[in-house]
Design a protein around this motif. Structure first.
Motif, PDB file in Angstrom:
ATOM      1  N   LEU A 185       0.831  -0.942  -0.011  1.00 13.07           N
ATOM      2  CA  LEU A 185       0.144   0.059  -0.079  1.00 13.07           C
ATOM      3  C   LEU A 185       0.931   1.152  -0.039  1.00 13.07           C
ATOM      4  N   GLY A 186       0.744   1.982  -1.118  1.00 15.00           N
ATOM      5  CA  GLY A 186       1.430   3.009  -1.058  1.00 15.00           C
ATOM      6  C   GLY A 186       0.958   4.200  -1.793  1.00 15.00           C
ATOM      7  N   GLY A 187       1.388   5.575  -1.872  1.00 12.83           N
ATOM      8  CA  GLY A 187       0.780   6.510  -2.569  1.00 12.83           C
ATOM      9  C   GLY A 187       0.570   7.706  -1.748  1.00 12.83           C
ATOM     10  N   GLN A 273      -1.205  -0.285   8.095  1.00 14.02           N
ATOM     11  CA  GLN A 273      -0.592  -0.710   6.807  1.00 14.02           C
ATOM     12  C   GLN A 273       0.474   0.150   6.296  1.00 14.02           C
ATOM     13  N   ILE A 274       0.368   1.332   6.722  1.00 10.16           N
ATOM     14  CA  ILE A 274       1.311   2.376   6.628  1.00 10.16           C
ATOM     15  C   ILE A 274       1.914   2.750   7.758  1.00 10.16           C
ATOM     16  N   ALA A 275       2.958   2.233   8.373  1.00  9.06           N
ATOM     17  CA  ALA A 275       3.410   2.431   9.928  1.00  9.06           C
ATOM     18  C   ALA A 275       4.329   3.498   9.843  1.00  9.06           C
ATOM     19  N   LEU A 276       3.951   4.736   9.684  1.00 11.31           N
ATOM     20  CA  LEU A 276       5.116   5.871   9.774  1.00 11.31           C
ATOM     21  C   LEU A 276       4.409   7.021  10.506  1.00 11.31           C
ATOM     22  N   HIS A 277       5.241   7.449  11.077  1.00  8.51           N
ATOM     23  CA  HIS A 277       5.080   8.844  11.890  1.00  8.51           C
ATOM     24  C   HIS A 277       4.243   9.853  11.444  1.00  8.51           C
ATOM     25  N   ALA A 278       4.566  10.166  10.055  1.00  6.06           N
ATOM     26  CA  ALA A 278       3.922  11.018   9.272  1.00  6.06           C
ATOM     27  C   ALA A 278       3.289  10.319   8.080  1.00  6.06           C
ATOM     28  N   PRO A 279       2.227   9.416   8.091  1.00  6.30           N
ATOM     29  CA  PRO A 279       1.497   9.007   6.914  1.00  6.30           C
ATOM     30  C   PRO A 279       1.064   9.763   5.915  1.00  6.30           C
ATOM     31  N   PRO A 280       0.991   9.396   4.903  1.00 13.24           N
ATOM     32  CA  PRO A 280       0.543  10.058   3.490  1.00 13.24           C
ATOM     33  C   PRO A 280      -0.925  10.954   3.766  1.00 13.24           C
ATOM     34  N   CYS A 348      13.829  11.610   7.746  1.00 11.55           N
ATOM     35  CA  CYS A 348      12.251  11.731   7.189  1.00 11.55           C
ATOM     36  C   CYS A 348      11.273  10.477   7.722  1.00 11.55           C
ATOM     37  N   SER A 349      10.332  11.063   8.195  1.00 15.92           N
ATOM     38  CA  SER A 349       9.417  10.612   9.152  1.00 15.92           C
ATOM     39  C   SER A 349       8.223  10.058   8.110  1.00 15.92           C
ATOM     40  N   ALA A 350       8.269  10.663   6.919  1.00 17.19           N
ATOM     41  CA  ALA A 350       7.246  10.638   5.903  1.00 17.19           C
ATOM     42  C   ALA A 350       7.852   9.485   4.695  1.00 17.19           C
ATOM     43  N   GLN A 351       8.979   9.062   4.744  1.00 14.77           N
ATOM     44  CA  GLN A 351       9.619   8.228   3.698  1.00 14.77           C
ATOM     45  C   GLN A 351       9.569   8.883   2.327  1.00 14.77           C
ATOM     46  N   GLU A 370       9.677  13.372  -2.724  1.00 13.28           N
ATOM     47  CA  GLU A 370       8.524  13.517  -3.317  1.00 13.28           C
ATOM     48  C   GLU A 370       7.626  14.335  -2.569  1.00 13.28           C
ATOM     49  N   PRO A 371       7.103  15.327  -3.232  1.00 17.30           N
ATOM     50  CA  PRO A 371       6.682  16.634  -2.606  1.00 17.30           C
ATOM     51  C   PRO A 371       5.062  16.175  -2.039  1.00 17.30           C
ATOM     52  N   HIS A 372       4.746  15.478  -2.779  1.00 22.65           N
ATOM     53  CA  HIS A 372       3.332  14.895  -2.166  1.00 22.65           C
ATOM     54  C   HIS A 372       3.434  14.198  -0.881  1.00 22.65           C
ATOM     55  N   LEU A 373       4.461  13.684  -0.603  1.00 27.10           N
ATOM     56  CA  LEU A 373       4.494  12.783   0.788  1.00 27.10           C
ATOM     57  C   LEU A 373       5.191  13.782   1.825  1.00 27.10           C
ATOM     58  N   CYS A 374       5.925  14.769   1.382  1.00 24.86           N
ATOM     59  CA  CYS A 374       6.538  15.700   2.087  1.00 24.86           C
ATOM     60  C   CYS A 374       5.840  16.474   3.320  1.00 24.86           C
ATOM     61  N   VAL A 375       5.657  16.485   4.507  1.00 26.76           N
ATOM     62  CA  VAL A 375       4.838  17.023   5.370  1.00 26.76           C
ATOM     63  C   VAL A 375       5.335  18.377   5.852  1.00 26.76           C
ATOM     64  N   GLY A 376       6.327  18.691   5.471  1.00 26.06           N
ATOM     65  CA  GLY A 376       6.861  19.990   5.939  1.00 26.06           C
ATOM     66  C   GLY A 376       7.848  19.988   7.099  1.00 26.06           C
ATOM     67  N   CYS A 377       8.239  18.985   7.568  1.00 25.00           N
ATOM     68  CA  CYS A 377       8.814  19.158   9.181  1.00 25.00           C
ATOM     69  C   CYS A 377      10.142  19.676   9.098  1.00 25.00           C
ATOM     70  N   GLY A 378      10.964  19.835   7.726  1.00 21.14           N
ATOM     71  CA  GLY A 378      12.037  20.404   7.623  1.00 21.14           C
ATOM     72  C   GLY A 378      13.386  19.546   8.282  1.00 21.14           C
ATOM     73  N   ALA A 379      13.196  18.452   8.941  1.00 25.38           N
ATOM     74  CA  ALA A 379      14.257  17.689   9.669  1.00 25.38           C
ATOM     75  C   ALA A 379      15.462  17.552   8.505  1.00 25.38           C
TER      76      ALA A 379
END
Length: 743
Positions: A185-187, A273-280, A348-351, A370-379
């Motif tokens: 599952l991605g996107g 299914q998407i185990a990220l701190h910052a999911p898409p 990057c917590s959003a991969q 990938e700008p669609h996945l970037c959440v702007g944390c700036g880390a």
């Protein structure tokens, strides 16, 4: 700009004349301090709104009311033409014990906050677009998925994917239903790709839900979710016979893989299914617990309600900022099929960041964000040593000018130096406001009165601490922290809460430690940088006041710098470092300040016995720190440019290089800016013409390695000792001696 200030029914001790004096050098339009601007004195706001001037209102509590008043005021310009700005003076320090005890101490802080709020808005950034048609996949048990679908189906095109046991499927087939195990599952919003494998003998697409198989199964292994529990099935196959011509049950059917695209995903499974701190964006995970009682069940129900509300609105076209800029030319990630810096990928917590070498194959240097996945944390921009990734929401130059304005306004009105408290606009802002409200337990009490029973005895945000809200706390790093201290701040504190990913804490903590190492190594006493990691107002109150005791004395701070922060990270770092080196209080500076592994500064140690001066390291260096000499075999190094990425170390075939993180202070720091020779060797002279064309050691090493091979016997071996021109001449002069190795 016209500034309207209110003391919130006299609960903020604002000394109007002193504040006007502190702001006297600006055209802020401050005329008076109001007492109830949102109530009896609302006409004052309306008169200001009709003036046509830009407005700054020092109240965030009644922001909505003021916006409505502006809309209802005849002759006032619409907000779309003239935005109204708001600044919080109340919770950020006006409601504090120190302000009540000594109102004059609050004036520098109020002046600083107002000055910073009056600054021009940041330039707009490019946007990233999403398009959602409302095609939604709900993942989970039959019971949970159907319950959620019932709340969405009138608005979205819903499909169900049953991945867990539990519940029954409705007899009436109203929604597409599949069952299986999600394998990929991605996107992101509007563009999810889902892959699942169905291995159960019952095909839900063919099943008519006639229940014949349920009745026929003697082990009751088939539930009304129409899936067979294979752990209970004894292979009698009565269900197959009962299904008959429908043909929905087959124990011989191979597992089937399905692929579909969806705009939205609601995941109700126990594990995401998407185990990220910052999911898409477009993906919601709500782990519903069994039953309807208990705190967990109630929390799950509340979370599902929030998700359903957001999902129902997630149809149409959407935009968000593109938070970053990327310059591949100075990226230190990879070159020549060698990996160097991987800091941005790891943090990057959003991969959202991937290596181009892994995506496009060996030979591709750099990264892809990938700008669609970037959440702007700036880390990623904070840990980037070269400045290849830079934050743009807002740009460093704009953020730096805001900090300089904030610190400068405070210093002009105070006899001490402020602390810059960086916090997020989300949970960080809520913590600051919660502390202000808690400190107001005695706010209304007045002299000689006590707070209501049970009120926490919190002191509030100290007048010396200047809160600055960021989109994300990890978006500001070493360059702006050092610049803030150089420009007059006593310290920089970074506030983190439960919303930050663990990787952000580790990265920011390492960078703060590096900043402290730099200043301590240069002789500046006190604690200048601090990570405040808390979860509630009481802990924040304790941390803020404990930190005040460790601040450097005003006399221990360097004179205020006048430089402006640049958009180029390395340029700002050099300006700040030069300022600190020139004003170091040390009577005798050390040769170098040793730094930790996170350092973007340092030297190279070279084993001259191993180095052959092949210069492969020069081609690998992305920062121009390594160079050669066209006139003679030399390896030159400019320490200021080195970002300690390690690409040269990984590229060196002789393993002759080692990184040395440090800040070199020779000649007052000037030596690190000039190229120096790391290694040089005698050239090898062509046996034909005598022209130097390599190093003696390199050619001797080639001859030693290849000379014994039959392919380089005779004339071919002799050509190894010739320059390029003579080698070509010899090949054409003696063609009978040419071997395939010569060509």
């Amino acid at each position: 700009m016209k500034t309207l200030i209110c003391n919130c029914n006299q609960t903020i001790p604002i000394d109007g004349p002193a504040l006007q004096k502190a702001l006297a050098d600006s055209s802020d339009g401050l005329e008076t301090v109001h007492q109830l601007l949102c109530r009896q004195q609302a006409p004052e706001f309306q008169r200001a709104a009709k003036s046509g001037e830009e407005l700054l209102v020092a109240c965030t509590q009644e922001q909505r009311l003021f916006l409505e008043l502006n809309e209802q005021t005849e002759g006032a310009r619409p907000v779309a033409e003239r935005p109204i700005r708001f600044v919080n003076l109340r919770e950020s320090g006006g409601w504090s014990a120190a302000a009540r005890a000594q109102p004059a101490a609050l004036v520098p802080k109020l002046a600083a906050l107002i000055k910073a709020a009056q600054r021009p808005q940041a330039d707009p950034v490019t946007s990233v677009s999403y398009r959602s048609g409302g095609r939604c996949l709900v993942i989970g048990s039959a019971a949970n998925a159907q319950a959620a679908a019932a709340l969405l189906a009138d608005r979205l095109d819903v499909s169900l994917l049953v991945t867990e046991a539990g519940g029954e499927l409705a007899q009436m087939r109203t929604l597409p239903v599949a069952a299986g195990r999600v394998t990929r599952l991605g996107g992101w919003l509007g563009s999810f790709e889902v892959e699942w494998e169905s291995a159960n003998p019952i095909d839900l697409d063919l099943c008519t839900r006639c229940n014949a198989c349920v009745t026929a199964c003697p082990e009751s292994a088939i539930s009304l979710a129409y899936q067979i529990d294979l752990s209970r099935c004894t292979n009698h196959r009565d269900c197959v016979a009962a299904c008959g011509a429908v043909g929905a049950i087959s124990f011989e059917r191979a597992p089937q893989v399905h692929k579909e695209r969806y705009d939205l995903v609601l995941d109700l499974g126990s594990e995401p299914q998407i185990a990220l701190h910052a999911p898409p964006q477009g993906y919601w995970h709500v782990p519903l617990q069994g039953g309807t009682q208990g705190a967990a069940a109630q929390a799950g129900a509340a979370a599902l309600t929030r998700a359903v509300i957001e999902l129902r609105d997630a149809v149409g076209e959407f935009e968000k900022p593109k938070f970053f800029d990327y310059r591949q030319s100075v990226c230190a990630h990879s070159r020549n099929e060698r990996d160097g810096c991987t800091a941005c990928i790891e943090v990057c917590s959003a991969q959202a960041i991937t290596s181009l070498a892994k995506v496009d194959g060996p030979g591709r240097g750099g990264i892809r964000v990938e700008p669609h996945l970037c959440v702007g944390c700036g880390a990623c921009t904070t840990v980037c040593p070269s400045g290849a990734l830079s934050y743009r929401y807002p740009a460093p130059a704009h953020q730096g000018e805001t900090i300089r304005t904030l610190v400068g306004a405070y210093r002009r009105a105070a006899s001490d130096a402020p602390v810059l408290l960086l916090h997020s606009q989300g949970a960080g802002q809520q913590l600051v406001e919660a502390l202000g409200r808690a400190a107001a337990g005695t706010k209304h009490a007045g002299p000689g009165r006590t707070a209501p029973a049970g009120t926490p005895a919190l002191r509030g945000v100290p007048p010396r601490v200047l809160p600055l809200a960021l989109w994300h706390t990890a978006s500001v790093g070493l360059d702006l922290w050092l610049a803030a201290v150089a420009q007059g701040a006593a310290a920089v504190w970074v506030l983190m809460s439960e919303e930050e990913a663990p990787d952000y804490r580790r990265a920011v903590s390492a960078q703060l430690a590096l900043a402290e190492e730099l200043l301590q190594g240069l002789g500046f006493s006190g604690t200048h940088f601090r990570l405040i990691d808390v979860r509630d107002a009481a802990a924040l109150d304790a941390a803020l006041h404990a930190g005040l005791a460790e601040l450097p004395a005003l006399s221990a701070l360097p004179p205020q710098a006048s430089f402006a922060v640049q958009n180029d990270k390395r340029a700002t770092l050099e300006l700040a470092i030069d300022h600190f080196i020139e004003r170091s209080p040390l009577a005798e500076a050390p040769a170098a300040v040793p730094l930790g592994a996170a350092s973007p500064f340092g030297s190279l140690a070279i084993d001259t016995d191993k180095c052959t001066l092949c210069l492969s390291c020069v081609g690998a260096c992305p920062a121009g720190a390594l160079g050669d000499n066209p006139e003679r075999p030399q390896l030159k190094f400019t320490e200021k440019n080195c970002v300690q990425c390690g690409l040269c170390v990984g590229t060196c075939p002789e393993q002759a290089l080692t990184l040395e993180p440090r800040l070199w202070l020779a000649d007052g720091g000037k030596a690190r800016k000039a190229p120096r020779v790391l290694h040089e060797m005698a050239p090898y002279a062509c046996v034909k013409c005598g022209k130097p064309f390599g190093t003696l050691r390199a050619i001797e090493a080639i001859i030693a390695r290849l000379g014994a091979h039959p392919a380089f016997a005779g004339a071919a071996g002799e050509r190894l000792k010739m320059c390029g021109d003579c080698r070509v001449v010899d090949i054409y002069t003696n063609p009978q001696e040419v071997r395939i190795t010569d060509l």
